[in-house]
Design a protein around this motif. Structure first.
Motif, mmCIF file in Angstrom:
data_model
loop_
_atom_site.group_PDB
_atom_site.id
_atom_site.type_symbol
_atom_site.label_atom_id
_atom_site.label_comp_id
_atom_site.label_asym_id
_atom_site.label_seq_id
_atom_site.Cartn_x
_atom_site.Cartn_y
_atom_site.Cartn_z
ATOM 1 N N LEU A 45 41.024 30.206 39.847
ATOM 2 C CA LEU A 45 41.725 31.459 39.559
ATOM 3 C C LEU A 45 43.060 31.235 38.856
ATOM 4 C CD1 LEU A 45 40.921 33.666 42.679
ATOM 5 C CD2 LEU A 45 39.827 33.643 40.424
ATOM 6 N N VAL A 46 43.779 30.192 39.244
ATOM 7 C CA VAL A 46 45.043 29.900 38.558
ATOM 8 C C VAL A 46 44.769 29.424 37.136
ATOM 9 C CG1 VAL A 46 47.092 28.411 38.560
ATOM 10 C CG2 VAL A 46 46.347 29.506 40.684
ATOM 11 N N THR A 47 43.748 28.598 36.945
ATOM 12 C CA THR A 47 43.385 28.166 35.588
ATOM 13 C C THR A 47 43.076 29.369 34.715
ATOM 14 O OG1 THR A 47 42.563 26.017 36.324
ATOM 15 C CG2 THR A 47 41.723 26.840 34.219
ATOM 16 N N ASN A 48 42.276 30.292 35.236
ATOM 17 C CA ASN A 48 41.950 31.493 34.455
ATOM 18 C C ASN A 48 43.206 32.258 34.060
ATOM 19 O OD1 ASN A 48 39.239 30.964 34.552
ATOM 20 N ND2 ASN A 48 38.768 32.542 36.059
ATOM 21 N N ALA A 49 44.119 32.431 35.000
ATOM 22 C CA ALA A 49 45.346 33.177 34.700
ATOM 23 C C ALA A 49 46.171 32.463 33.633
ATOM 24 C CB ALA A 49 46.169 33.382 35.975
ATOM 25 N N VAL A 50 46.328 31.166 33.764
ATOM 26 C CA VAL A 50 47.162 30.396 32.834
ATOM 27 C C VAL A 50 46.525 30.322 31.441
ATOM 28 C CG1 VAL A 50 48.007 28.065 32.362
ATOM 29 C CG2 VAL A 50 48.304 29.041 34.622
ATOM 30 N N VAL A 51 45.231 30.019 31.397
ATOM 31 C CA VAL A 51 44.551 29.804 30.113
ATOM 32 C C VAL A 51 44.282 31.110 29.374
ATOM 33 C CG1 VAL A 51 42.372 29.013 29.081
ATOM 34 C CG2 VAL A 51 43.537 27.615 30.789
ATOM 35 N N HIS A 52 43.835 32.133 30.080
ATOM 36 C CA HIS A 52 43.382 33.353 29.412
ATOM 37 C C HIS A 52 44.460 34.411 29.198
ATOM 38 C CE1 HIS A 52 39.311 31.940 29.301
ATOM 39 N NE2 HIS A 52 39.350 31.693 30.584
ATOM 40 N N THR A 53 45.609 34.275 29.870
ATOM 41 C CA THR A 53 46.643 35.297 29.664
ATOM 42 C C THR A 53 47.864 34.771 28.938
ATOM 43 O OG1 THR A 53 47.897 34.951 31.719
ATOM 44 C CG2 THR A 53 45.948 36.402 31.826
ATOM 45 N N GLY A 54 48.214 33.503 29.160
ATOM 46 C CA GLY A 54 49.441 32.968 28.578
ATOM 47 C C GLY A 54 50.688 33.614 29.164
ATOM 48 N N LEU A 55 50.547 34.222 30.340
ATOM 49 C CA LEU A 55 51.650 34.927 31.002
ATOM 50 C C LEU A 55 51.891 34.333 32.385
ATOM 51 C CD1 LEU A 55 50.431 38.550 30.190
ATOM 52 C CD2 LEU A 55 52.356 37.348 29.114
ATOM 53 N N PRO A 56 53.092 34.523 32.939
ATOM 54 C CA PRO A 56 53.327 34.085 34.321
ATOM 55 C C PRO A 56 52.374 34.812 35.277
ATOM 56 C CG PRO A 56 55.390 34.702 33.257
ATOM 57 C CD PRO A 56 54.284 35.124 32.346
ATOM 58 N N SER A 70 38.584 34.702 63.380
ATOM 59 C CA SER A 70 37.581 35.557 62.755
ATOM 60 C C SER A 70 38.107 36.238 61.491
ATOM 61 C CB SER A 70 37.095 36.619 63.743
ATOM 62 O OG SER A 70 38.174 37.459 64.101
ATOM 63 N N ALA A 71 39.423 36.195 61.277
ATOM 64 C CA ALA A 71 40.007 36.819 60.096
ATOM 65 C C ALA A 71 39.734 35.957 58.863
ATOM 66 C CB ALA A 71 41.510 37.003 60.287
ATOM 67 N N PRO A 72 39.396 36.570 57.732
ATOM 68 C CA PRO A 72 39.125 35.785 56.525
ATOM 69 C C PRO A 72 40.412 35.231 55.912
ATOM 70 C CG PRO A 72 39.009 38.116 56.024
ATOM 71 C CD PRO A 72 39.207 38.006 57.513
ATOM 72 N N VAL A 73 40.247 34.175 55.139
ATOM 73 C CA VAL A 73 41.325 33.627 54.330
ATOM 74 C C VAL A 73 41.258 34.368 53.001
ATOM 75 C CG1 VAL A 73 42.176 31.572 53.164
ATOM 76 C CG2 VAL A 73 41.170 31.387 55.449
ATOM 77 N N ARG A 74 42.391 34.868 52.521
ATOM 78 C CA ARG A 74 42.415 35.639 51.274
ATOM 79 C C ARG A 74 43.311 34.947 50.257
ATOM 80 N NH1 ARG A 74 41.239 41.172 49.867
ATOM 81 N NH2 ARG A 74 42.488 41.847 48.096
ATOM 82 N N LEU A 75 42.809 34.859 49.047
ATOM 83 C CA LEU A 75 43.508 34.271 47.915
ATOM 84 C C LEU A 75 43.608 35.340 46.839
ATOM 85 C CD1 LEU A 75 44.348 31.989 45.896
ATOM 86 C CD2 LEU A 75 41.923 31.465 45.703
ATOM 87 N N GLU A 76 44.801 35.505 46.261
ATOM 88 C CA GLU A 76 45.000 36.480 45.183
ATOM 89 C C GLU A 76 45.798 35.833 44.065
ATOM 90 O OE1 GLU A 76 47.216 39.736 46.785
ATOM 91 O OE2 GLU A 76 45.621 40.324 48.159
ATOM 92 N N VAL A 77 45.465 36.160 42.841
ATOM 93 C CA VAL A 77 46.271 35.768 41.685
ATOM 94 C C VAL A 77 46.524 37.036 40.881
ATOM 95 C CG1 VAL A 77 46.396 34.401 39.575
ATOM 96 C CG2 VAL A 77 45.348 33.420 41.627
ATOM 97 N N VAL A 103 33.577 31.206 41.481
ATOM 98 C CA VAL A 103 34.201 32.122 42.438
ATOM 99 C C VAL A 103 33.135 32.993 43.088
ATOM 100 C CG1 VAL A 103 35.811 34.056 42.703
ATOM 101 C CG2 VAL A 103 36.444 32.092 41.275
ATOM 102 N N ASP A 104 32.234 33.535 42.274
ATOM 103 C CA ASP A 104 31.173 34.392 42.799
ATOM 104 C C ASP A 104 30.259 33.635 43.765
ATOM 105 O OD1 ASP A 104 29.700 36.924 42.806
ATOM 106 O OD2 ASP A 104 28.143 35.791 41.774
ATOM 107 N N GLY A 105 29.986 32.385 43.462
ATOM 108 C CA GLY A 105 29.096 31.604 44.311
ATOM 109 C C GLY A 105 29.732 31.069 45.568
ATOM 110 N N LYS A 119 46.840 42.828 36.429
ATOM 111 C CA LYS A 119 45.709 42.889 37.348
ATOM 112 C C LYS A 119 45.905 41.895 38.482
ATOM 113 C CE LYS A 119 42.997 39.642 34.627
ATOM 114 N NZ LYS A 119 44.069 39.480 33.662
ATOM 115 N N ARG A 120 45.113 42.084 39.525
ATOM 116 C CA ARG A 120 45.078 41.174 40.662
ATOM 117 C C ARG A 120 43.612 40.802 40.888
ATOM 118 N NH1 ARG A 120 48.543 40.571 44.780
ATOM 119 N NH2 ARG A 120 49.624 42.465 44.128
ATOM 120 N N ILE A 121 43.327 39.496 40.864
ATOM 121 C CA ILE A 121 41.995 38.994 41.188
ATOM 122 C C ILE A 121 42.102 38.389 42.583
ATOM 123 C CG2 ILE A 121 40.149 37.399 40.558
ATOM 124 C CD1 ILE A 121 41.129 37.577 37.678
ATOM 125 N N TRP A 122 41.163 38.723 43.435
ATOM 126 C CA TRP A 122 41.210 38.250 44.811
ATOM 127 C C TRP A 122 39.852 37.717 45.240
ATOM 128 C CZ3 TRP A 122 37.744 40.452 48.086
ATOM 129 C CH2 TRP A 122 37.206 41.670 47.696
#
Length: 153
Positions: A45-56, A70-77, A103-105, A119-122
């Motif tokens: 997800l960080v690679t996608n943000a850095v490579v495809h947006t060129g933005l912080p 039982s609570a899930p671990v959540r990651l957001e970019v 990510v989907d798999g 946007k926010r990808i999680w």
């Protein structure tokens, strides 16, 4: 917990190190399959943000305490690009284009939403003790990646 990401490919390694340093306090040990999957998802997800947006971007982790197993671990970019993430069909010789398929798999759930001009990808991973088959939920007995070998560094 969050980490500011500069639009620089070297930030991907820094994001992995940052995420790895936060796992132990939440009861997720370094050799745990959940930890390895989480680090791979951070990398994608960080690679996608850095490579495809060129933005912080901003990386956020929600790591429930040990008592909340039982609570899930959540990651957001979150990034400043309003362009929707688009899964691609990468050819056999392509060197990229598989990130969202991974990510989907690997994630139990994932999605994205518009956030201001960006946007926010999680994605979320359930905290299971048993490894799971690619694309299946908790409780599978097979290794999480079949015959695929990888190392998250």
């Amino acid at each position: 917990m969050q980490l500011e990401i500069r639009p620089d490919p070297t930030e991907v390694g820094r994001a992995r190190r940052w995420a790895r340093s936060r796992l132990a306090g939440s009861g997720i040990e370094a050799g745990d399959p959940l930890a390895e999957t989480l680090i791979l998802l951070v990398s994608e997800l960080v690679t996608n943000a850095v490579v495809h947006t060129g933005l912080p971007a901003v990386l956020r982790l929600s790591l429930p305490c040990v008592a909340a197993e039982s609570a899930p671990v959540r990651l957001e970019v979150a990034d400043g690009s309003g362009r929707a993430p688009v899964p691609r069909c990468a050819g056999d010789d392509a060197t990229g284009g598989r990130g969202l398929a991974l990510v989907d798999g690997l994630a139990d759930r994932w999605g994205w939403s518009a956030e201001g001009a960006g946007k926010r990808i999680w994605c979320e991973l359930d905290r299971c003790t048993a490894p799971r088959e690619l694309g299946e939920g908790c409780g599978a007995s097979a290794p999480p990646y079949g015959d695929l070998a990888y190392e998250a560094v």
